[in-house]
Design a protein around this motif. Structure first.
Motif, PDB file in Angstrom:
ATOM      1  N   GLU A 101      -0.428   1.827  -5.509  1.00  0.00           N
ATOM      2  CA  GLU A 101      -0.760   2.192  -4.131  1.00  0.00           C
ATOM      3  C   GLU A 101      -0.073   1.248  -3.148  1.00  0.00           C
ATOM      4  N   ASP A 102       0.115   0.014  -3.575  1.00  0.00           N
ATOM      5  CA  ASP A 102       0.802  -0.927  -2.694  1.00  0.00           C
ATOM      6  C   ASP A 102       1.320  -2.112  -3.512  1.00  0.00           C
ATOM      7  N   GLN A 143       5.923   4.150  -0.888  1.00  0.00           N
ATOM      8  CA  GLN A 143       5.176   5.010   0.053  1.00  0.00           C
ATOM      9  C   GLN A 143       5.764   6.415   0.081  1.00  0.00           C
ATOM     10  N   SER A 194       5.467   7.537  -5.282  1.00  0.00           N
ATOM     11  CA  SER A 194       4.655   6.504  -5.940  1.00  0.00           C
ATOM     12  C   SER A 194       5.283   5.956  -7.211  1.00  0.00           C
TER      13      SER A 194
END
Ligand code: UTP
Length: 288
Positions: free
Chosen positions: A186-187, A239, A242
């Motif tokens: 996700e990050d 972003q 993924s």
């Protein structure tokens, strides 16, 4: 085994400041773990994954890397004359390992900038990245494991390894959702303080990236240390599409600073049948 990934790059142009003065006139990637330079272990890992085209990103003062993988006529001749067939065989093995190409990073502007130098070599296909000072000791080639996951997920793959929570500040840490043994990223948080770290999973120097990373790198401004940072570009790329992260099957060793280098050397020595016995005896004899 034949993976979709056909090309690998090894950024090896960095200054190696954490290892000065050893790296003043010698590439950090040529520092040996026992009797083999770090970069040779990495090239062997790539070859074990069935990848034969390798681009090493070098720079000023890195000529020893090219010499290492080249033929040394005089040395070979000398070894042959002296009947040292085993050593000769070992040197011939190094010369024939793979198709190794070189490009120079003219200004050392960061890892992201180093990867960007591979744009023409890579073209429009996914490719493997192996940092020139990271080793992974494993039964099956670590980069091979990652290439295999690429076949399954068809998106950029990161290798991660758990680190002590107190050390998250040294690494790129992922935030991800675990599913079927992998993490959907996700990050990616660069060097977070332990209280801000979303996990203890650090990104290590083994990746498969898709070529879209290049256009992102071209627009990536200098980040931490005023360098063009690869993780900054990966974060933007993630972003858009993924990434998948996986905990590697094997142990990760960084070699770019004296303490980690020493620990790596000891672990590799304890795994060498020809040295292990005497080395353990010596360690046991130390009054520590
Ligand atoms: P590191 O950050 O570990 O290498 O980059 P460094 O910059 O040489 O280390 P220090 O901080 O000065 O001690 C990981 C890999 O990326 C390469 C390095 O050679 C290393 O193998 N690299 C780094 C480049 O090729 N170009 C760069 O601009 C920076």
């Amino acid at each position: 085994m034949s993976y979709q990934i056909k090309k690998a790059i090894i950024p090896a142009a960095g200054f190696g400041t954490r290892f000065l003065p050893a790296t003043k006139a010698m590439p950090k990637e040529m520092i040996p773990i026992i009797d083999k330079p770090v970069i040779q272990y990495i090239v062997e890992e790539i070859v074990d994954a069935g990848i034969e085209d390798i681009l090493i990103i070098t720079g000023r003062g890195k000529r020893a890397i090219e010499d290492h993988f080249d033929q040394s006529f005089e040395l070979n001749y000398n070894l042959k004359k002296k009947g040292k067939e085993n050593l000769l065989k070992e040197l011939r093995h190094i010369e024939k390992l793979a198709n190794i190409h070189y490009i120079r990073q003219k200004e050392i502007l960061g890892l992201g900038h180093a990867v960007l130098q591979a744009k023409t070599f890579v073209g429009d296909e996914p490719f493997a990245v192996l940092y020139g000072d990271d080793l992974v000791k494993s039964k099956t080639s670590c980069i091979g494991q990652i290439c295999e996951l690429y076949e399954q997920y068809q998106t950029s793959i990161m290798a991660v390894s758990p680190v002590p929570k107190a050390e998250t500040k040294k690494y790129g840490i992922i935030k991800g959702k675990k599913d079927k043994g992998v993490y959907f990223v996700e990050d990616i948080i660069e060097k977070p303080n332990p209280d801000k770290a979303p996990s203890n999973l650090a990104s290590i120097g083994r990746l498969v990236l898709e070529p879209e990373i290049f256009s992102i790198l071209e627009k990536t401004p200098p980040g931490i240390n005023n360098e063009i940072q690869l993780p900054d570009a990966m974060r933007v790329h993630n972003q858009i599409k993924s990434y998948v992260a996986t905990e590697i099957n094997g142990t990760w060793h960084t070699t770019g600073d004296p303490l980690n280098y020493l620990m790596t050397t000891v672990e590799y020595a304890l795994d060498r049948p020809d040295l292990k016995h005497d080395f353990i005896k010596y360690l046991r004899s130390l009054d520590i």
